[in-house]
Design an enzyme around this catalytic site. Sequence first.
Site, short mmCIF file in Angstrom:
data_model
loop_
_atom_site.label_atom_id
_atom_site.label_comp_id
_atom_site.label_asym_id
_atom_site.label_seq_id
_atom_site.Cartn_x
_atom_site.Cartn_y
_atom_site.Cartn_z
N SER A 121 31.24 54.69 51.47
CA SER A 121 31.07 54.33 50.06
C SER A 121 32.25 53.52 49.53
O SER A 121 32.23 53.07 48.39
CB SER A 121 30.85 55.58 49.21
OG SER A 121 31.97 56.43 49.31
N TYR B 253 35.04 50.20 49.75
CA TYR B 253 34.80 48.76 49.87
C TYR B 253 34.78 48.31 51.34
O TYR B 253 33.97 47.46 51.72
CB TYR B 253 35.87 47.97 49.11
CG TYR B 253 35.71 48.03 47.61
CD1 TYR B 253 34.46 48.22 47.02
CD2 TYR B 253 36.80 47.87 46.76
CE1 TYR B 253 34.31 48.26 45.64
CE2 TYR B 253 36.66 47.90 45.38
CZ TYR B 253 35.41 48.10 44.82
OH TYR B 253 35.26 48.13 43.46
N CYS C 163 45.28 44.49 56.60
CA CYS C 163 44.87 43.17 56.13
C CYS C 163 46.05 42.21 55.98
O CYS C 163 46.02 41.07 56.47
CB CYS C 163 44.06 43.26 54.85
SG CYS C 163 44.83 44.20 53.53
#
Lengths: 350, 350, 350, 350
Positions: free
Chosen positions: B10, B12, B150
Amino acid sequence: MVSVGVVGASGYVGGEILRLLLQHGGVDVTLATSRTMKGEYVFKAHPNLKGFTELKFTDDDPVTAASKVDLLFLSVPHGSSVKVTPEIVEMGTRLIDMTGDFRLKDPSLYPIWYGFEHPAPDLLPRFVYGLPETHREEIRNARFVANPGCIASSTIYSLLPFARSGMINDVTVVDAKTGSSASGNAANRASVYSERYNSIRPYRAAGHRHTAEIEQELSQHAGRKVKVALSAHAVNMVRGIQTTSSVFTDREVAEVDVWKIMRQTYRGEPFVRFIRDRDGVYRLPDPKITVGSNFVDIGFEIDRHTGRVVVISTIDNLIKGAAGNSVHSMNLMLGFPETQGLSTIPLHPA
Amino acid sequence: MVSVGVVGASGYVGGEILRLLLQHGGVDVTLATSRTMKGEYVFKAHPNLKGFTELKFTDDDPVTAASKVDLLFLSVPHGSSVKVTPEIVEMGTRLIDMTGDFRLKDPSLYPIWYGFEHPAPDLLPRFVYGLPETHREEIRNARFVANPGCIASSTIYSLLPFARSGMINDVTVVDAKTGSSASGNAANRASVYSERYNSIRPYRAAGHRHTAEIEQELSQHAGRKVKVALSAHAVNMVRGIQTTSSVFTDREVAEVDVWKIMRQTYRGEPFVRFIRDRDGVYRLPDPKITVGSNFVDIGFEIDRHTGRVVVISTIDNLIKGAAGNSVHSMNLMLGFPETQGLSTIPLHPA
Amino acid sequence: MVSVGVVGASGYVGGEILRLLLQHGGVDVTLATSRTMKGEYVFKAHPNLKGFTELKFTDDDPVTAASKVDLLFLSVPHGSSVKVTPEIVEMGTRLIDMTGDFRLKDPSLYPIWYGFEHPAPDLLPRFVYGLPETHREEIRNARFVANPGCIASSTIYSLLPFARSGMINDVTVVDAKTGSSASGNAANRASVYSERYNSIRPYRAAGHRHTAEIEQELSQHAGRKVKVALSAHAVNMVRGIQTTSSVFTDREVAEVDVWKIMRQTYRGEPFVRFIRDRDGVYRLPDPKITVGSNFVDIGFEIDRHTGRVVVISTIDNLIKGAAGNSVHSMNLMLGFPETQGLSTIPLHPA
Amino acid sequence: MVSVGVVGASGYVGGEILRLLLQHGGVDVTLATSRTMKGEYVFKAHPNLKGFTELKFTDDDPVTAASKVDLLFLSVPHGSSVKVTPEIVEMGTRLIDMTGDFRLKDPSLYPIWYGFEHPAPDLLPRFVYGLPETHREEIRNARFVANPGCIASSTIYSLLPFARSGMINDVTVVDAKTGSSASGNAANRASVYSERYNSIRPYRAAGHRHTAEIEQELSQHAGRKVKVALSAHAVNMVRGIQTTSSVFTDREVAEVDVWKIMRQTYRGEPFVRFIRDRDGVYRLPDPKITVGSNFVDIGFEIDRHTGRVVVISTIDNLIKGAAGNSVHSMNLMLGFPETQGLSTIPLHPA
């Protein structure tokens, strides 16, 4: 009342000077020129001014403009000022030049950073670099002031304490993030909203002109050559500049050391705030809470891992980075209280 | 068809993995877990998926989930993965871990960068650092993959050519700008729109965790200790990361040298684009033209004034920086064509 | 100096009242309450105020607060005011209530629009609806003022000239677009930046509470029942409200007719600007040039094709739509010049 | 493979057609023209296409272009298409015209809404109005298709169920909010980022051209003259259109009635989603979750207070409102599956 004028008043910097002057209370704005908007109300270019002035643009050339006022703000493209300033200097009208034409003391730097041979090198010493926090007394006595560049001033505020204390190393890396208003209101493919929105545009990864004035000013205070590796990015907002500087120090520094040089450098300064908090949303400077004011907000973090101090500062590029700072200089030149017309509380949230 | 599941679906990152898998064509998404949304349609959390799946969230714990699928994506908070992975590893289910729990090879780094003693240091060597461009063959043969962070991956892509060629100096300064989606969908004062809009928040001026994995990977390629001085800012956008790196080189480098190491490093890579143009709006990488794709865009500028190469790279933090990259690993692990499900053209303008 | 206090001062409306009062010059802000932030500096909640006040939040209950000041702003959730106002009314302290609890004159409307039976209907007549342009003299003489809702005031300003002149038809369609600050600083899934950015959220397609007060005020001026079909959308910005109203007129109206009723209604009003231009970027009201000021900007277009006048107005929801308007009322109640503290020029561009 | 070309391919609509065609799989894009960018790579205008095509712009005139392909997309300014279409029609090349030049059946409407006398009224009946949901069979058999306007299609989708069922009243009020990409990539003062950011610009309060085609199509389905009172606003985002329509119904309607006509109208349609939820963040259509897809999202709310149904729909103006819809028509014309190349899942969050 003192009469002041703005040449190049239809641009963003010109408009911001008008806004501040119209709220100043001590001066009379008698002249605003624009070659393209002659005869139009200034609020046609600056819709926020509607209801505050009925002034119209004239197309007086800068020299004529200078002959009509006590103090003139010159907000024209870089390289245009130097074509008219010799005559204005001779005339003696007080002048605050918003361009880069008289910021550098060493004429040999102009071909390198601005791409032109300076046509009036003898005038360079007659201009004071208009950063009140470092040249206050000179500005008070000056007739001719060269207003600093916006990224330059944000960077200088960050690094000045380190330069003065000798803590700064040979090369300092500066990452600048600017809002769109810093590049003016010209319409071109790069300024189209659809292209600019949601973007982080590295518009000057290296070679930014402001490097020269940053190094000039910092070297003066450090007593030796300071170098700055500046990269400039345009981010998704209209106003504000943030500079993140990595100052590599020779020795290990503690928080208390940094606080000490910060306080020494900026004691009593009306437009410097320190932003550094342990918790909350705004632990370090953020344009979000600076924009709309003449503040420079400064904060720092120590990075032992790499032996650097990360110094972050933010300004409103059109106020502390341009118009507000020039009005601060005007206040000094004309004997007004320093903060007159410059104490508006910024909006939050906005 | 191969069955895959997503734990922590749930969030991102979980939602982005679902989006890519639903368009993949080669796998069957049979399981998506969420502790808080059990029984709800996944499109309730990810409204973009409406019309593409009728899957509902279960609240299977990670181990049970692993027992039900051929390959599991684990998208849980840092520190939570290591509590369940030992059992999954024993079970042998293919696992792609989105957390930082198995990215670092040296267990002594966990207390320093993550604030906890690693409870299963013996498992660290069993995980492959999931950056396909540098660990392709290992990933192909791996059962357990630790997906990179990231900001880490954006930075590594920038600096890898310099590390490999030995051009990189001791400390490289990296300025990262990230969109809000990188910090997840938790509601708190810092994530409130009114506070985040128009902001440049220096949320980690120093000490960012990704520093550790960047240094680990680059040092490996450089053959010596590489240090990174990383400062991370959250800017006014939802998706995208840009890293601007100042690589100080010992000797002077020419454009042709940089191009050479770039091409050597990335020859044939399907998801690397070089962005460097003399004119136009997009002369260097900009999230604006990367977001929505699995590309990493890389460009550079040489700064002779300070002896550095400015290397800029951008990725979509949720795709190349997370979900897309993990699906790339999945493709390698399961023998699919590398680019399957990952070749969407980004939107422009958006 | 007059002492004023703000209950609920850690919210956005409370913070904006503080900002305006700190720049007002005629009053002394002696008290700011917050249940959650007791003991903290007000600039912790409102970072823009840093450098302007050393005031700290107390947790005084509203009645105690009222006993300590000459005038109190009550900025609490709807339905909370009415629990404490009876005691404050009895005490007699001047009160400006920012909630909807005393805006409606007809108690039977509360169950319909607010979902509660009004517990103190006898107090309703003692409150003046605080829209200075329509209730100036009453406010001057009032002790208790109910400050209008933000969408309500923008809509009323648009439609008032038509109501007064009898031009308005039975149902007027109003489309409202608001910035995020109108919904406060509470953290929840709906307020998360990643969800709110780039969104147009029809948060109240029908049934918006402000409908009731709009109809009450307009009907009074029209001399008959006026109905409003209001739809409210949250758009991608923090500040500002724009309302676009379709006024269907019985007979054909000409520009000159509309100008006439506009001028009649707003002659001499210090905070009303007409924005209507044939060319340029800002031909009709736009929050872009209103935000930051206490202006309501009004413009119109005649649509012969469907027999309507499209009336557009914009305000800054936190200023003219809340705090600014309440300070305007305060000025009237305390005998200050109407515009004191409210004449800031908005920023442009921003 | 079928060869297709795009005339006017350097604009946003042209670029979006290219993006979709390059991912389509069934057609070969052999030609893209641009008068200003002849000889340049198409990715110079559309940087997102970099890595996906090596196609270059030609400056073929539209008629020559039509002679070189099997199907031509004509994406030129309004009024330019009609100058070249007669020749193309004679040639017989399949044509999808993105302009408004052949949308209206009644030539007398052109002077009123477009400001020119239609020079080829005899050709009007030869063009099909390219909305697949209402003209599917005609498009399948058509050689010449007039692609609908973006605001027009969003509005028609909203109102079609009401027109068909006879529920619609004489005048329906439509409030449109559009992203900046709808106005193209031309650089002018109005499109400058600093002016457009944070703005709500009522760029066409009345008299929007799309009114004519909306009324034409709805009247056809209603069997009587339907009138639309449209006001169009440009809001702070790049992509997406939302239309909020107030449909006044003669009799009271219940939810179940509206659901019934919605389902009757759109049963089996691959690109229509109903968005209507009792809770959650996305209870009604929001461009946030539509952008990037070929969906039209539709939802509604009943307003008993004023006897209207508020119908809200959103599309991506460049996809469902332009390029995606035209590719949908192409699929029908060329016998491809309807959804080929159009099933991408939108990004969230973005």
